[in-house]
Design a protein around this motif. Structure first.
Motif, PDB file in Angstrom:
ATOM      1  N   TYR A 145       0.808  -1.337  -0.061  1.00 20.20           N
ATOM      2  CA  TYR A 145      -0.022   0.069  -0.027  1.00 20.20           C
ATOM      3  C   TYR A 145       0.851   1.148   0.104  1.00 20.20           C
ATOM      4  O   TYR A 145       1.864   1.206   0.969  1.00 20.20           O
ATOM      5  CB  TYR A 145      -0.928   0.185   1.055  1.00 20.20           C
ATOM      6  CG  TYR A 145      -1.884   1.222   1.436  1.00 20.20           C
ATOM      7  CD1 TYR A 145      -3.068   1.241   0.632  1.00 20.20           C
ATOM      8  CD2 TYR A 145      -1.625   2.175   2.278  1.00 20.20           C
ATOM      9  CE1 TYR A 145      -3.925   2.510   0.580  1.00 20.20           C
ATOM     10  CE2 TYR A 145      -2.370   3.155   2.313  1.00 20.20           C
ATOM     11  CZ  TYR A 145      -3.531   3.254   1.611  1.00 20.20           C
ATOM     12  OH  TYR A 145      -4.475   4.288   1.790  1.00 20.20           O
ATOM     13  N   SER A 146       0.700   2.170  -1.003  1.00 15.94           N
ATOM     14  CA  SER A 146       1.530   3.219  -1.187  1.00 15.94           C
ATOM     15  C   SER A 146       0.658   4.482  -0.566  1.00 15.94           C
ATOM     16  O   SER A 146      -0.557   4.591  -0.734  1.00 15.94           O
ATOM     17  CB  SER A 146       2.105   3.477  -2.452  1.00 15.94           C
ATOM     18  OG  SER A 146       0.944   3.378  -3.297  1.00 15.94           O
ATOM     19  N   ALA A 147       1.402   5.419   0.358  1.00 17.81           N
ATOM     20  CA  ALA A 147       0.611   6.236   1.084  1.00 17.81           C
ATOM     21  C   ALA A 147       1.473   7.676   0.945  1.00 17.81           C
ATOM     22  O   ALA A 147       2.551   7.729   0.792  1.00 17.81           O
ATOM     23  CB  ALA A 147       0.503   5.932   2.762  1.00 17.81           C
ATOM     24  N   ARG A 185     -11.541   9.370  -0.084  1.00 22.43           N
ATOM     25  CA  ARG A 185     -11.149   9.413   1.327  1.00 22.43           C
ATOM     26  C   ARG A 185     -11.083   7.812   1.882  1.00 22.43           C
ATOM     27  O   ARG A 185     -10.257   7.439   2.621  1.00 22.43           O
ATOM     28  CB  ARG A 185     -12.130  10.120   1.973  1.00 22.43           C
ATOM     29  CG  ARG A 185     -12.369  10.112   3.472  1.00 22.43           C
ATOM     30  CD  ARG A 185     -10.680  10.938   3.708  1.00 22.43           C
ATOM     31  NE  ARG A 185     -10.840  10.892   5.256  1.00 22.43           N
ATOM     32  CZ  ARG A 185     -10.335   9.809   6.224  1.00 22.43           C
ATOM     33  NH1 ARG A 185      -9.987   8.708   5.704  1.00 22.43           N
ATOM     34  NH2 ARG A 185     -10.549   9.837   7.465  1.00 22.43           N
ATOM     35  N   ALA A 186     -11.955   7.244   1.273  1.00 21.81           N
ATOM     36  CA  ALA A 186     -11.842   5.625   1.835  1.00 21.81           C
ATOM     37  C   ALA A 186     -10.447   4.972   1.336  1.00 21.81           C
ATOM     38  O   ALA A 186      -9.894   4.440   2.019  1.00 21.81           O
ATOM     39  CB  ALA A 186     -13.154   4.955   1.184  1.00 21.81           C
ATOM     40  N   SER A 187     -10.213   5.412   0.179  1.00 25.55           N
ATOM     41  CA  SER A 187      -8.733   4.982  -0.425  1.00 25.55           C
ATOM     42  C   SER A 187      -7.579   5.177   0.240  1.00 25.55           C
ATOM     43  O   SER A 187      -6.709   4.527   0.234  1.00 25.55           O
ATOM     44  CB  SER A 187      -8.781   5.055  -1.918  1.00 25.55           C
ATOM     45  OG  SER A 187      -9.870   4.634  -2.656  1.00 25.55           O
ATOM     46  N   MET A 188      -7.832   6.665   0.879  1.00 22.08           N
ATOM     47  CA  MET A 188      -6.488   7.126   1.728  1.00 22.08           C
ATOM     48  C   MET A 188      -6.729   6.910   2.889  1.00 22.08           C
ATOM     49  O   MET A 188      -5.712   7.350   3.742  1.00 22.08           O
ATOM     50  CB  MET A 188      -6.482   8.404   1.321  1.00 22.08           C
ATOM     51  CG  MET A 188      -6.186   8.902  -0.120  1.00 22.08           C
ATOM     52  SD  MET A 188      -6.479  10.828  -0.619  1.00 22.08           S
ATOM     53  CE  MET A 188      -6.139  10.697  -2.267  1.00 22.08           C
ATOM     54  N   ASP A 189      -7.437   6.304   3.621  1.00 22.92           N
ATOM     55  CA  ASP A 189      -7.776   6.108   5.097  1.00 22.92           C
ATOM     56  C   ASP A 189      -6.649   4.885   5.409  1.00 22.92           C
ATOM     57  O   ASP A 189      -7.304   3.700   5.538  1.00 22.92           O
ATOM     58  CB  ASP A 189      -9.095   5.767   5.582  1.00 22.92           C
ATOM     59  CG  ASP A 189      -9.223   5.497   7.118  1.00 22.92           C
ATOM     60  OD1 ASP A 189      -8.466   5.626   7.702  1.00 22.92           O
ATOM     61  OD2 ASP A 189     -10.302   5.591   7.355  1.00 22.92           O
ATOM     62  N   LEU A 190      -5.524   4.993   5.655  1.00 21.67           N
ATOM     63  CA  LEU A 190      -4.425   4.139   5.689  1.00 21.67           C
ATOM     64  C   LEU A 190      -4.669   3.067   7.059  1.00 21.67           C
ATOM     65  O   LEU A 190      -4.761   1.793   6.650  1.00 21.67           O
ATOM     66  CB  LEU A 190      -3.145   4.759   6.302  1.00 21.67           C
ATOM     67  CG  LEU A 190      -1.880   4.045   6.139  1.00 21.67           C
ATOM     68  CD1 LEU A 190      -0.738   4.763   5.936  1.00 21.67           C
ATOM     69  CD2 LEU A 190      -1.684   3.383   7.606  1.00 21.67           C
TER      70      LEU A 190
END
Length: 362
Positions: free
Chosen positions: A118-120, A158-163
């Motif tokens: 997962y890239s953040a 937002r859901a995709s970026m919620d680590l």
């Protein structure tokens, strides 16, 4: 277990376009070192195959005709099972998958050692990029409306970026050492490939195995260019989903090839939104410290960098007519040339007159 599968699930706007293109360009070289980038056949681009497989897994038809992705995930699984060594699957739409989807992946690939990558990226950079990307995909909302939806957790981005939420869902049945978080650096490094090297480490591949560099990047639009495409989307009255025509003409030709190449004013996060971005970054970093997952890079890269207070912020929702005019003229020039190349000369004048009448009668 002889096969290891690295499933790169996003997040969007973290260098995924570059990563996927570089993997595809180096398929042959990687295969010589036991790394498989699964493809359907020589007639279907590998990146398109991975996209369709992800859509099929999520039971979505986004970006194509109904049913265009059906069966793609099962085909992907068959390709992976034929491989030995390492296989890499990559697409960012997988990040916000629900537990039942994750359970299916784990079951379908149960004969492999599964790793999640997962890239953040910090929200100070990711949110402006996500908004303009949504506009390129046909959305019509203002930057303020988008940010309000994000803070209320009402958007796909937002859901995709919620680590923590993403990794807790995907890692529910995996040991933490098989979860790899690649942080997007603020500094690209002396050779400009710092992020690529981090991806290589996460996938367990030697950078020398992929010598061909990619020139493909999902470049961001400036404030005038994004506003132009947003207003065009409103005028076209497009549905929420896109089709291949929109992708080819608006997203690829107009936005990516023309408008993203202009010298423009970048979209920046408003100063009053940094408190939210900083609060989220601290939640992410605290979660990483206690989760035991493999962090590739620096956790501090997830902290947004506030802009210089002496540098005025430019509101993407309030762009001067002069700036928009320049972008519009470049767009009109390109689209007129494209229409002339695609339309027989005898029909062009007739079609232009028809369009003029439609506009006059609005």
């Amino acid at each position: 277990m002889s096969r290891v599968v690295y499933l790169h699930i996003g997040a969007p706007k973290t260098g995924t376009t570059y990563l996927q293109d570089r993997l595809m360009l180096n398929q042959t070289s990687l295969a010589e070192h036991g790394v498989t980038i699964p493809t359907k056949n020589r007639l279907v681009d590998a990146d398109l195959f991975h996209f369709r497989a992800a859509l099929d897994l999520l039971d979505q038809d986004w970006g194509g005709k109904p049913g265009h992705a059906v069966g793609a995930w099962d085909t992907m699984v068959k390709r992976v099972r034929r491989a030995s060594g390492t296989a890499i699957i990559s697409h960012e739409v997988l990040a916000p998958a629900k537990p039942d989807v994750v359970a299916r992946v784990m079951n379908d690939l149960s004969d492999s050692e599964i790793h999640i990558v997962y890239s953040a990226r910090d929200l100070g950079r990711a949110l402006p990029a996500a908004w303009q990307e949504s506009i390129k995909q046909g959305r019509k909302w203002t930057f303020k409306h988008f940010l309000d939806k994000v803070e209320r957790n009402q958007t796909w981005f937002r859901a995709s970026m919620d680590l923590p939420a993403v990794l807790e869902t995907w890692g529910a049945k995996l040991p933490p050492e098989r979860m790899h978080v690649v942080t997007v650096p603020h500094d690209r490094g002396p050779t400009g490939d710092a992020l690529w090297l981090r991806f290589c480490r996460a996938f367990g591949i030697d950078p020398a195995w992929a010598p061909l560099d990619s020139e493909r990047a999902n470049r961001s639009l400036g404030i005038a260019e994004t506003q132009l495409v947003r207003r065009l989307n409103r005028r076209l009255e497009l549905p929420m989903w896109r089709d291949a025509t929109y992708d080819a003409l608006i997203r690829e030709l107009l936005a990516q090839d023309v408008l993203a190449s202009r010298d423009s004013i970048p979209v920046r996060l408003p100063p009053d939104r940094f408190d939210y971005a900083e609060t989220q970054s601290e939640v992410w970093i605290d979660w990483l410290k206690t989760s035991g997952v493999d962090v590739v890079g620096e956790a501090d890269d997830l902290r947004p960098v506030r802009p210089n207070p002496d540098k005025p912020w430019r509101d993407p929702d309030r762009v001067s007519p002069k700036l928009q005019l320049g972008a519009a003229l470049d767009a009109l020039t390109t689209m007129t040339r494209e229409a002339a190349e695609r339309t027989p000369s005898g029909d062009l004048g007739h079609r232009l007159r028809q369009q003029a009448r439609r506009l006059r009668d609005r």
